[in-house]
Design an enzyme around this catalytic site. Structure first.
Site, PDB file in Angstrom:
ATOM      1  N   PRO A  17       0.777  -1.248   0.000  1.00 44.45           N
ATOM      2  CA  PRO A  17       0.000   0.000   0.000  1.00 44.45           C
ATOM      3  C   PRO A  17       0.806   1.294   0.000  1.00 44.45           C
ATOM      4  O   PRO A  17       0.222   2.369  -0.058  1.00 44.45           O
ATOM      5  CB  PRO A  17      -0.816  -0.111   1.281  1.00 44.45           C
ATOM      6  CG  PRO A  17       0.047  -0.916   2.198  1.00 44.45           C
ATOM      7  CD  PRO A  17       0.753  -1.903   1.316  1.00 44.45           C
ATOM      8  N   ASP A  40       2.015   0.745 -11.727  1.00 40.01           N
ATOM      9  CA  ASP A  40       0.905   1.645 -11.445  1.00 40.01           C
ATOM     10  C   ASP A  40       1.404   2.905 -10.745  1.00 40.01           C
ATOM     11  O   ASP A  40       2.534   2.969 -10.249  1.00 40.01           O
ATOM     12  CB  ASP A  40      -0.128   0.957 -10.550  1.00 40.01           C
ATOM     13  CG  ASP A  40      -1.037   0.016 -11.326  1.00 40.01           C
ATOM     14  OD1 ASP A  40      -1.044   0.081 -12.562  1.00 40.01           O
ATOM     15  OD2 ASP A  40      -1.741  -0.773 -10.679  1.00 40.01           O
ATOM     16  N   LYS A  63      -3.032   5.364 -13.387  1.00 42.31           N
ATOM     17  CA  LYS A  63      -4.446   5.736 -13.498  1.00 42.31           C
ATOM     18  C   LYS A  63      -4.807   6.575 -12.292  1.00 42.31           C
ATOM     19  O   LYS A  63      -4.339   6.338 -11.178  1.00 42.31           O
ATOM     20  CB  LYS A  63      -5.350   4.502 -13.545  1.00 42.31           C
ATOM     21  CG  LYS A  63      -5.230   3.689 -14.820  1.00 42.31           C
ATOM     22  CD  LYS A  63      -6.258   2.578 -14.843  1.00 42.31           C
ATOM     23  CE  LYS A  63      -6.190   1.826 -16.144  1.00 42.31           C
ATOM     24  NZ  LYS A  63      -7.221   0.768 -16.225  1.00 42.31           N
ATOM     25  N   GLY A  95      -0.185  -1.437  -7.133  1.00 41.64           N
ATOM     26  CA  GLY A  95      -0.226  -1.025  -5.740  1.00 41.64           C
ATOM     27  C   GLY A  95      -1.124  -1.945  -4.931  1.00 41.64           C
ATOM     28  O   GLY A  95      -2.103  -2.485  -5.439  1.00 41.64           O
ATOM     29  N   GLY A  96      -0.780  -2.143  -3.658  1.00 35.32           N
ATOM     30  CA  GLY A  96      -1.591  -3.012  -2.802  1.00 35.32           C
ATOM     31  C   GLY A  96      -1.490  -4.457  -3.224  1.00 35.32           C
ATOM     32  O   GLY A  96      -0.408  -4.988  -3.464  1.00 35.32           O
ATOM     33  N   ASP A  97      -2.638  -5.112  -3.332  1.00 36.56           N
ATOM     34  CA  ASP A  97      -2.720  -6.488  -3.807  1.00 36.56           C
ATOM     35  C   ASP A  97      -3.262  -6.481  -5.231  1.00 36.56           C
ATOM     36  O   ASP A  97      -4.119  -5.654  -5.573  1.00 36.56           O
ATOM     37  CB  ASP A  97      -3.635  -7.313  -2.899  1.00 36.56           C
ATOM     38  CG  ASP A  97      -3.800  -8.736  -3.394  1.00 36.56           C
ATOM     39  OD1 ASP A  97      -2.886  -9.540  -3.165  1.00 36.56           O
ATOM     40  OD2 ASP A  97      -4.822  -9.035  -4.037  1.00 36.56           O
ATOM     41  N   THR A 125      -2.869  -5.715   0.821  1.00 35.93           N
ATOM     42  CA  THR A 125      -3.873  -4.818   0.272  1.00 35.93           C
ATOM     43  C   THR A 125      -4.031  -3.573   1.149  1.00 35.93           C
ATOM     44  O   THR A 125      -3.680  -3.571   2.336  1.00 35.93           O
ATOM     45  CB  THR A 125      -5.218  -5.535   0.105  1.00 35.93           C
ATOM     46  OG1 THR A 125      -6.112  -4.687  -0.640  1.00 35.93           O
ATOM     47  CG2 THR A 125      -5.855  -5.872   1.438  1.00 35.93           C
ATOM     48  N   ALA A 126      -4.560  -2.503   0.555  1.00 42.15           N
ATOM     49  CA  ALA A 126      -4.654  -1.206   1.231  1.00 42.15           C
ATOM     50  C   ALA A 126      -5.430  -1.293   2.541  1.00 42.15           C
ATOM     51  O   ALA A 126      -5.075  -0.631   3.523  1.00 42.15           O
ATOM     52  CB  ALA A 126      -5.293  -0.180   0.299  1.00 42.15           C
ATOM     53  N   MET A 177     -11.179   3.753  -2.729  1.00 43.92           N
ATOM     54  CA  MET A 177     -11.411   4.709  -3.828  1.00 43.92           C
ATOM     55  C   MET A 177     -12.678   5.534  -3.628  1.00 43.92           C
ATOM     56  O   MET A 177     -13.405   5.803  -4.584  1.00 43.92           O
ATOM     57  CB  MET A 177     -11.476   3.975  -5.176  1.00 43.92           C
ATOM     58  CG  MET A 177     -10.238   3.174  -5.495  1.00 43.92           C
ATOM     59  SD  MET A 177     -10.356   2.245  -7.035  1.00 43.92           S
ATOM     60  CE  MET A 177     -11.602   1.013  -6.618  1.00 43.92           C
TER      61      MET A 177
END
Length: 275
Positions: A17, A40, A63, A95-97, A125-126, A177
């Site tokens: 993350p 990313d 993105k 990023g993250g998972d 993951t975040a 998000m």
């Protein structure tokens, strides 16, 4: 183009993350012998500086919501296929998972159309990273028996019946998000019957030196934080466990921090590569 028939596996790997030390040993190994790395925006630059093969071609396929320079998904798919068919070792670094709120499915299906093999390497993951660095145990005993990962980056993603269920659950709710829609999120949950004393934590730029946590009761959100613009990435945790932040927080924060850890998308660098 001359394709090499000795096609290697494309590696899909999670970078974690934000904190560059949260990367896995397996991902580091793949980065060290990659020919092409497609990365990313939400990947620490330190990871590439420390671990990427010095001879690798690094493509920034970033993105960002509402940003014109975001790389279209079809371009990313084409890049994966193009370099894999040349026989290069491609690492797709996310990023993250790699499998939580990413476009992994589109990319895997693009490879399957050309019978290109792949391997998936998980990452932190975040939700797990942000919760840990904010001192919030997502399923703390006597607080929550389950956790749900959700998103509200599009207003129509949650139907009225599901809003009612979310408002009444004792599960921990983690919204990815959704920083731009935090006002709507809190309003919808309150309107559908959520206990107004439910705790809420909004975590900006989790696990980085720029991390900032905003915590309150959900009924106080409109008074304390309405119309606030949060720094990307932002993660929202709602539920009894969010109230543990003040007691269990351990990471020092900088007051009124406005520094961006992850650079915003400015232009489509893949177009430069193709030029």
């Amino acid at each position: 183009m001359n394709f090499n028939k000795q096609i290697q596996k494309v590696i899909f790997a999670g970078a974690g993350p934000g904190d560059p030390e949260l990367i896995t040993l397996k991902t580091v190994r793949h980065l060290k012998d990659a020919d092409v790395i497609i990365t990313d925006r939400l990947v620490s630059e330190s990871i590439l500086d420390l671990h990427a093969n010095s001879g690798a071609l690094i493509l920034h396929a970033g993105k960002q919501r509402k940003k014109e320079g975001s790389t279209p998904q079809h371009i990313i798919n084409e890049l994966l296929v193009e370099y894999a068919l040349q026989g290069k070792k491609v690492v797709r670094l996310k990023g993250g998972d790699v499998s939580v709120f990413s476009n992994l499915l589109d990319e895997l299906q693009a490879l399957n159309r050309y019978d290109i093999p792949y391997e998936i390497v998980p990452g932190i993951t975040a939700a797990c990273g942000a919760a840990a660095y904010a001192g919030i145990p997502l399923t703390a005993r006597n607080h929550a028996q389950a956790v749900r990962f959700l998103t509200l980056h599009k207003n129509e993603t949650i139907q009225p019946a599901y809003w009612k269920e979310l408002a009444g659950t004792e599960d921990t709710l983690v919204f990815y998000m959704s920083g731009d829609n935090a006002d709507e999120l809190t309003n919808q949950l309150l309107a559908h019957g959520m206990n107004p004393l439910t705790s809420l934590a909004i975590i900006e730029q989790a696990t980085t030196p720029c991390q900032k946590v905003y915590s309150t009761r959900i009924h106080q959100y409109g008074k304390e934080f309405a119309n606030r613009t949060y720094l990307s990435p932002t993660l929202i945790i709602i539920g009894s466990v969010a109230g543990l932040h003040q007691e269990l927080k351990w990471l020092p924060e900088t007051e009124n921090n406005t520094e961006l850890y992850f650079k915003p998308v400015t232009k489509n660098k893949e177009q430069e590569v193709r030029a």
